[in-house]
Design a protein around this motif. Sequence first.
Motif, PDB file in Angstrom:
ATOM      1  N   GLN A 170      -9.444  -3.717  -3.573  1.00 32.36           N
ATOM      2  CA  GLN A 170      -8.987  -4.643  -2.550  1.00 32.36           C
ATOM      3  C   GLN A 170      -9.214  -3.970  -1.220  1.00 32.36           C
ATOM      4  OE1 GLN A 170      -4.890  -5.481  -3.513  1.00 32.36           O
ATOM      5  NE2 GLN A 170      -5.585  -7.105  -4.846  1.00 32.36           N
ATOM      6  N   ASP A 171     -10.408  -4.027  -0.708  1.00 28.20           N
ATOM      7  CA  ASP A 171     -10.751  -3.324   0.532  1.00 28.20           C
ATOM      8  C   ASP A 171      -9.802  -3.744   1.645  1.00 28.20           C
ATOM      9  OD1 ASP A 171     -14.338  -3.199  -0.040  1.00 28.20           O
ATOM     10  OD2 ASP A 171     -12.710  -1.858  -0.607  1.00 28.20           O
ATOM     11  N   THR A 172      -9.088  -2.756   2.149  1.00 25.45           N
ATOM     12  CA  THR A 172      -7.914  -3.025   2.959  1.00 25.45           C
ATOM     13  C   THR A 172      -8.192  -2.840   4.444  1.00 25.45           C
ATOM     14  OG1 THR A 172      -6.659  -2.122   1.143  1.00 25.45           O
ATOM     15  CG2 THR A 172      -5.493  -2.303   3.237  1.00 25.45           C
ATOM     16  N   PHE A 173      -7.623  -3.707   5.296  1.00 24.70           N
ATOM     17  CA  PHE A 173      -7.620  -3.476   6.741  1.00 24.70           C
ATOM     18  C   PHE A 173      -6.391  -2.641   7.085  1.00 24.70           C
ATOM     19  CE2 PHE A 173      -9.989  -7.613   6.823  1.00 24.70           C
ATOM     20  CZ  PHE A 173     -11.100  -7.186   7.525  1.00 24.70           C
ATOM     21  N   PHE A 174      -6.606  -1.407   7.526  1.00 27.65           N
ATOM     22  CA  PHE A 174      -5.496  -0.576   7.987  1.00 27.65           C
ATOM     23  C   PHE A 174      -5.328  -0.822   9.491  1.00 27.65           C
ATOM     24  CE2 PHE A 174      -6.868   1.283   4.072  1.00 27.65           C
ATOM     25  CZ  PHE A 174      -5.691   1.702   3.478  1.00 27.65           C
ATOM     26  N   ILE A 175      -4.094  -0.728   9.997  1.00 27.20           N
ATOM     27  CA  ILE A 175      -3.848  -1.038  11.408  1.00 27.20           C
ATOM     28  C   ILE A 175      -3.934   0.252  12.217  1.00 27.20           C
ATOM     29  CG2 ILE A 175      -2.234  -2.105  13.051  1.00 27.20           C
ATOM     30  CD1 ILE A 175      -2.305  -4.184  11.048  1.00 27.20           C
ATOM     31  N   LYS A 176      -4.848   0.260  13.192  1.00 24.36           N
ATOM     32  CA  LYS A 176      -5.040   1.457  14.018  1.00 24.36           C
ATOM     33  C   LYS A 176      -3.756   1.808  14.757  1.00 24.36           C
ATOM     34  CE  LYS A 176      -9.850   1.666  15.298  1.00 24.36           C
ATOM     35  NZ  LYS A 176     -10.752   0.820  16.040  1.00 24.36           N
ATOM     36  N   GLY A 177      -3.395   3.088  14.768  1.00 25.78           N
ATOM     37  CA  GLY A 177      -2.236   3.537  15.547  1.00 25.78           C
ATOM     38  C   GLY A 177      -0.901   3.250  14.883  1.00 25.78           C
ATOM     39  N   LYS A 178      -0.935   2.619  13.681  1.00 31.62           N
ATOM     40  CA  LYS A 178       0.329   2.335  12.955  1.00 31.62           C
ATOM     41  C   LYS A 178       0.189   2.896  11.547  1.00 31.62           C
ATOM     42  CE  LYS A 178       3.295  -1.311  13.633  1.00 31.62           C
ATOM     43  NZ  LYS A 178       3.719  -2.600  13.120  1.00 31.62           N
TER      44      LYS A 178
ATOM     45  N   GLY B 275       0.389   3.770   7.829  1.00 30.85           N
ATOM     46  CA  GLY B 275       1.072   3.090   6.726  1.00 30.85           C
ATOM     47  C   GLY B 275       1.095   1.579   6.854  1.00 30.85           C
ATOM     48  N   ALA B 276       0.615   1.028   7.988  1.00 31.74           N
ATOM     49  CA  ALA B 276       0.642  -0.437   8.148  1.00 31.74           C
ATOM     50  C   ALA B 276      -0.718  -1.021   7.750  1.00 31.74           C
ATOM     51  CB  ALA B 276       0.980  -0.809   9.581  1.00 31.74           C
ATOM     52  N   VAL B 277      -0.672  -2.109   6.985  1.00 31.84           N
ATOM     53  CA  VAL B 277      -1.904  -2.773   6.522  1.00 31.84           C
ATOM     54  C   VAL B 277      -1.748  -4.284   6.716  1.00 31.84           C
ATOM     55  CG1 VAL B 277      -2.399  -1.029   4.759  1.00 31.84           C
ATOM     56  CG2 VAL B 277      -1.029  -3.030   4.135  1.00 31.84           C
ATOM     57  N   LEU B 278      -2.894  -4.980   6.816  1.00 30.38           N
ATOM     58  CA  LEU B 278      -2.839  -6.440   6.658  1.00 30.38           C
ATOM     59  C   LEU B 278      -2.717  -6.671   5.155  1.00 30.38           C
ATOM     60  CD1 LEU B 278      -5.564  -7.767   9.125  1.00 30.38           C
ATOM     61  CD2 LEU B 278      -3.095  -7.655   9.440  1.00 30.38           C
ATOM     62  N   ARG B 279      -1.741  -7.446   4.737  1.00 24.42           N
ATOM     63  CA  ARG B 279      -1.534  -7.556   3.285  1.00 24.42           C
ATOM     64  C   ARG B 279      -2.793  -8.073   2.608  1.00 24.42           C
ATOM     65  NH1 ARG B 279       2.817 -12.607   2.962  1.00 24.42           N
ATOM     66  NH2 ARG B 279       1.422 -14.174   3.816  1.00 24.42           N
ATOM     67  N   THR B 280      -3.104  -7.474   1.448  1.00 26.98           N
ATOM     68  CA  THR B 280      -4.329  -7.823   0.726  1.00 26.98           C
ATOM     69  C   THR B 280      -4.071  -8.895  -0.333  1.00 26.98           C
ATOM     70  OG1 THR B 280      -3.934  -6.048  -0.847  1.00 26.98           O
ATOM     71  CG2 THR B 280      -5.320  -5.528   1.059  1.00 26.98           C
ATOM     72  N   HIS B 281      -2.802  -9.203  -0.557  1.00 20.73           N
ATOM     73  CA  HIS B 281      -2.419 -10.244  -1.514  1.00 20.73           C
ATOM     74  C   HIS B 281      -0.977 -10.664  -1.199  1.00 20.73           C
ATOM     75  CE1 HIS B 281      -1.273  -6.775  -4.596  1.00 20.73           C
ATOM     76  NE2 HIS B 281      -0.856  -6.542  -3.373  1.00 20.73           N
ATOM     77  N   THR B 282      -0.506 -11.735  -1.843  1.00 16.04           N
ATOM     78  CA  THR B 282       0.875 -12.172  -1.590  1.00 16.04           C
ATOM     79  C   THR B 282       1.873 -11.468  -2.514  1.00 16.04           C
ATOM     80  OG1 THR B 282       0.257 -14.134  -2.889  1.00 16.04           O
ATOM     81  CG2 THR B 282       0.492 -14.429  -0.505  1.00 16.04           C
ATOM     82  N   SER B 283       1.384 -10.588  -3.397  1.00 17.49           N
ATOM     83  CA  SER B 283       2.293  -9.920  -4.345  1.00 17.49           C
ATOM     84  C   SER B 283       3.414  -9.096  -3.669  1.00 17.49           C
ATOM     85  CB  SER B 283       1.498  -9.072  -5.326  1.00 17.49           C
ATOM     86  OG  SER B 283       0.583  -9.881  -6.029  1.00 17.49           O
ATOM     87  N   PRO B 284       3.211  -8.502  -2.450  1.00 15.99           N
ATOM     88  CA  PRO B 284       4.341  -7.793  -1.834  1.00 15.99           C
ATOM     89  C   PRO B 284       5.553  -8.690  -1.586  1.00 15.99           C
ATOM     90  CG  PRO B 284       2.462  -7.920  -0.300  1.00 15.99           C
ATOM     91  CD  PRO B 284       1.976  -8.303  -1.663  1.00 15.99           C
TER      92      PRO B 284
END
Length: 233
Positions: A57-65, A67-76
């Motif tokens: 699930q190639d993830t978008f990580f948030i620059k400067g944050k 541990g923060a990601v754009l969620r890759t699925h609704t499972s969280p």
Amino acid sequence: MEELKGTPHPLTLVLEEIYAIFAKQGFSVATGPEVEDEWHNFDALNVPKDHPARDMQDTFFIKGKPGAVLRTHTSPVQIRFMKEHTPPFAIIAPGKVFRNESTDATHEMQFHQLEGLVVGEGITVEHLKGTLLSFFKEFFGPETEVRLRPSFFPFVEPGFEVDARVGDKWLEIGGAGMVHPHVFEAVEYSDKNITGFAFGVGVDRLANVKFGIPDVRFEYQGDLRLNQWGREQ
Ligand code: YSA
């Protein structure tokens, strides 16, 4: 020039129909944030730090944050809901998800999923199959069939690929399974009599099949043909 009339977006129509069908089955709607942390998106869902599923699930990580990601699925949303509620419950969680992947007719970088989660005493795979079957029959028509194929997702055991037969075609619609004990540990459920099933399906693909929209990317490009596909004029 031909007059162009505005109409609700296909995703809006499909989501409204989904809420109505699941409401009749006693499901309520839960939501979660689009900017997630890695714990909710991966760790609590039994996806270890070095697990290949994190690359899948190639993830978008948030620059400067960190541990923060754009969620890759609704499972969280499963995790957030379970942390705050005691079983039994039945929820659906619709929402936008993001993956850093190349696009084609069935893949967009931003798309919608519908998560489902049912937890209580004595919940089995039969309940999962029955729930999916009654949903798809109502959504696509009474002749629709549902097939579960063995598959792997770290947050379920056993896990399945969910296919629906619409007309004469089998369509890959999503994933599902029985909630993994490690997930129950992460949300601190200790009652061993508690079991649950979960599923996650792609809403854009449901909309495209329903409306005859040929490419998932059209959902997000402001293409005015979205007003016409599958509509009575
Ligand atoms: C599995 C088990 C569970 O207990 C709960 C949920 C799941 C699903 C899991 N979280 C997941 O995301 N699986 S998936 O990567 O296979 O995606 C599910 C569905 O989303 C796919 O079947 C497809 O319909 C849709 N999808 C995936 N990538 C997409 C996409 N739709 C549009 N564009 C993309 N790039």
